[in-house]
Design a protein around this motif. Sequence first.
Motif, short mmCIF file in Angstrom:
data_model
loop_
_atom_site.label_atom_id
_atom_site.label_comp_id
_atom_site.label_asym_id
_atom_site.label_seq_id
_atom_site.Cartn_x
_atom_site.Cartn_y
_atom_site.Cartn_z
N PRO A 1 0.20 4.83 -12.48
CA PRO A 1 -0.61 4.65 -13.48
C PRO A 1 0.18 3.34 -14.35
O PRO A 1 1.36 3.59 -14.71
N ARG A 2 -0.69 2.43 -14.54
CA ARG A 2 -0.16 1.37 -15.52
C ARG A 2 -0.64 1.51 -17.21
O ARG A 2 -1.89 1.72 -17.15
N PRO A 3 0.05 1.25 -18.11
CA PRO A 3 -0.59 1.40 -19.45
C PRO A 3 -1.83 0.64 -19.70
O PRO A 3 -2.57 1.09 -20.54
N LYS A 4 -1.91 -0.56 -19.01
CA LYS A 4 -3.01 -1.26 -19.41
C LYS A 4 -4.33 -1.14 -18.32
O LYS A 4 -5.30 -1.69 -18.74
N GLY A 5 -4.16 -0.07 -17.45
CA GLY A 5 -5.10 0.14 -16.68
C GLY A 5 -4.69 -0.20 -15.14
O GLY A 5 -3.89 -1.07 -15.12
N GLY A 6 -5.39 0.51 -14.31
CA GLY A 6 -4.74 0.16 -13.03
C GLY A 6 -3.51 0.90 -12.43
O GLY A 6 -3.10 1.78 -13.13
N TRP A 7 -3.05 0.58 -11.50
CA TRP A 7 -2.06 1.18 -10.56
C TRP A 7 -0.92 0.39 -10.08
O TRP A 7 -1.42 -0.79 -9.73
N THR A 8 0.28 0.83 -9.75
CA THR A 8 1.23 -0.25 -9.38
C THR A 8 2.26 0.66 -8.23
O THR A 8 2.54 1.73 -8.65
N ARG A 9 2.61 -0.11 -7.13
CA ARG A 9 3.63 0.48 -6.40
C ARG A 9 4.55 -0.70 -6.35
O ARG A 9 4.15 -1.76 -6.03
N ALA A 10 6.03 -0.21 -6.11
CA ALA A 10 7.00 -1.32 -5.56
C ALA A 10 7.29 -0.92 -3.97
O ALA A 10 7.75 0.23 -3.64
N CYS A 11 7.33 -2.02 -3.42
CA CYS A 11 7.29 -1.70 -1.97
C CYS A 11 8.72 -2.76 -1.56
O CYS A 11 8.80 -3.89 -1.86
N GLY A 12 9.70 -2.15 -0.80
CA GLY A 12 10.72 -2.79 -0.60
C GLY A 12 10.53 -3.64 0.90
O GLY A 12 9.67 -3.40 1.61
N PRO A 13 11.38 -4.61 1.28
CA PRO A 13 11.52 -5.37 2.44
C PRO A 13 11.65 -4.55 3.60
O PRO A 13 12.59 -3.59 3.60
N ALA A 14 10.77 -4.71 4.63
CA ALA A 14 11.01 -4.22 6.05
C ALA A 14 12.61 -4.44 6.51
O ALA A 14 13.07 -3.30 7.03
N LEU A 15 13.18 -5.56 6.28
CA LEU A 15 14.46 -5.85 6.79
C LEU A 15 15.18 -6.63 5.76
O LEU A 15 14.72 -7.82 5.25
N TRP B 1 27.36 -2.65 -3.00
CA TRP B 1 26.40 -2.84 -3.90
C TRP B 1 25.12 -3.36 -3.32
O TRP B 1 23.95 -2.70 -3.81
N SER B 2 25.22 -4.30 -2.48
CA SER B 2 23.77 -4.57 -1.74
C SER B 2 23.22 -3.56 -0.81
O SER B 2 21.96 -3.23 -0.70
N MET B 3 24.15 -2.74 -0.03
CA MET B 3 23.89 -1.70 0.87
C MET B 3 22.94 -0.42 -0.05
O MET B 3 22.06 -0.15 0.60
N VAL B 4 23.67 -0.14 -1.06
CA VAL B 4 23.03 0.73 -1.78
C VAL B 4 21.52 0.40 -2.35
O VAL B 4 20.54 0.96 -2.30
N ALA B 5 21.62 -0.82 -2.85
CA ALA B 5 20.25 -1.36 -3.87
C ALA B 5 19.30 -1.37 -2.51
O ALA B 5 18.29 -0.89 -2.90
N GLY B 6 19.51 -1.85 -1.23
CA GLY B 6 18.68 -1.81 -0.30
C GLY B 6 18.08 -0.51 0.17
O GLY B 6 16.83 -0.29 0.12
N LEU B 7 19.06 0.50 0.24
CA LEU B 7 18.46 1.90 0.48
C LEU B 7 17.68 2.37 -0.54
O LEU B 7 16.65 3.18 -0.29
N LEU B 8 17.86 2.16 -1.94
CA LEU B 8 17.14 2.69 -2.88
C LEU B 8 15.77 2.11 -3.09
O LEU B 8 14.92 2.88 -3.44
N VAL B 9 15.53 0.94 -2.48
CA VAL B 9 14.28 0.39 -2.29
C VAL B 9 13.60 0.53 -1.15
O VAL B 9 12.50 0.18 -0.74
N LYS B 10 14.26 1.51 -0.08
CA LYS B 10 13.63 1.80 0.94
C LYS B 10 13.52 0.62 2.00
O LYS B 10 12.81 0.62 2.87
N ARG C 1 8.32 -6.26 -3.84
CA ARG C 1 7.17 -6.71 -4.10
C ARG C 1 6.38 -5.82 -4.91
O ARG C 1 6.21 -4.75 -4.38
N MET C 2 5.70 -5.97 -5.94
CA MET C 2 5.07 -5.10 -6.52
C MET C 2 3.62 -5.32 -6.15
O MET C 2 3.00 -6.37 -6.08
N VAL C 3 2.85 -4.18 -5.77
CA VAL C 3 1.65 -4.22 -5.31
C VAL C 3 0.50 -3.54 -6.41
O VAL C 3 0.96 -2.33 -6.88
N ASP C 4 -0.49 -4.10 -6.88
CA ASP C 4 -1.28 -3.74 -7.91
C ASP C 4 -2.54 -3.49 -7.47
O ASP C 4 -3.33 -4.18 -6.53
N ILE C 5 -2.97 -2.16 -7.97
CA ILE C 5 -4.59 -1.78 -7.77
C ILE C 5 -5.07 -2.20 -9.19
O ILE C 5 -4.84 -1.48 -10.18
#
Length: 499
Positions: free
Chosen positions: A153-167, A182-191, A479-483
């Motif tokens: 949930p977002r404070p102003k209303g609606g919903w948000t999800r963070a989606c990592g790149p496929a590759l 640094w970059s390997m771990v960052a990539g894994l953390l965002v799936k 990329r952030m996806v908003d409902i």
Amino acid sequence: MRKTSATRTTAPSAQNAFKAQAGYIPGMEANGIHRQTLRFEAHGQCVEVEVLRPTPAQLATLATSIIAAQKQLAALPVMEIVDAIDRSIARMLEADTPERREIERLLPIISGFSPEMTRLGINACLKAFRRPQLLRFLVEDFGDPGLLDDFRPRPKGGWTRACGPALLAHVWAGNVPGLPLWSMVAGLLVKASGIGKMSSDEPLFASWFAHTLAEVDPRLANALAVVWWPGGDTGLEQALCQHADVLKVYGGDSAIAAWQRRLPAGKRLLAHGYKLSVGLVSGTALDTRQSQATARQAALDILRWDQQGCYSPQTLFVERGAQVSPSEFACHLAGELATLEHTFPRRALALEESTSVAHWRQTLELEELRGEAIELLGSTDAPWGIAYMDKPQAPLPTALNRTACVMAVDSLEDAMPLLAGQRAVLQTVGLAASPEELFRLAPLIAEAGATRICALGAMTTPEPGWHHDGRFSLLDLVRMVDIETSAETAAEALASYRN
């Protein structure tokens, strides 16, 4: 499913060379990938490293397989990925494992750095990726790491999800061991699944991590690949750019520009190129009790990885008017570099590097002969060099490899216009100052263009979650996806329980 070995070695051959294999490819037979040998020599020893060099068609097939595996990675809770990384790092920190002993034996030969500097540097790097640090990493960019698992949930209303790149594709430089983490771990953390291009200068570290991660958590075994090819291979570079959603490149400006030209429209390049870092030393750090310790911290920042990192200082601005003058501080700094050389000897320089150091010294000697207020400390054959300048000027790029300029200023505020002139490349500022001075100077340093302010002595060990070159480590990958609220309201009108 066969996986290539990360760092398997044998005893030295008749040619006194250790043998090692580098690279990691899941789901493909190692025999189907061409191996090329890279040879490294240092400290009177030799290592021959066989690296995996795919064809463009093999790389395209690999990318397709890695992208398919990302769906399984995306389904994992982010905290389970954190635990898998933490367990992998814990294993890599164990001093008595065969893999760790091999790395400590081989990396000094491959990189040229001293064994002790390599050992301490590996530990410092790995400790930045334990579970507590990874959680800070996530919270720094997302606040709520659950954004990576589901809509929140977002404070102003609606919903948000963070989606990592496929590759997420990585192109690593080899100037500092451990940089790929640094970059390997960052990539894994965002799936994000990842394919990394090893550097010709240091091919082992990324392979070691990928291999260890796959053993610790087989669910992540198919999400990474580590391969190699020489820079400028058009077919392979085009294949990587064609399949990657995001490309992360470490390297020189010309290499970054070349990758940018290959990247199709609509895909993102995250680049980390040439940067310049400096130190600022206040008079409060230059009394007779503190000055020697301050000089040692500056010397450690200069000698760690022989200034090969973008965060290493090349110029230090030192304030006048204290018990210890800037020229005396320069002498203290030279003495500390000479003393530390016994514990952390400088690596043997390539011909091009030796020529650069000699040219740096000759240029300053000519300026000195013309009457400029310059004093060179250290003999021509010393493995370090300090130039003291009584008249400040813009921060000077040095020859690296333990060469630095110390410039006297009436006040540290006087250095700010000089820093601002380097805004395009200014990165880290190491500061030795009182709390009052820290918070008085910080806005001026930020206005001058720096992206990181830290203690002198900590310049080469950035904190987990730091904003590398002023950017987000994780947010830039997703990329952030908003409902929006309108969608939720409209859905309510169509619910089975509607009025």
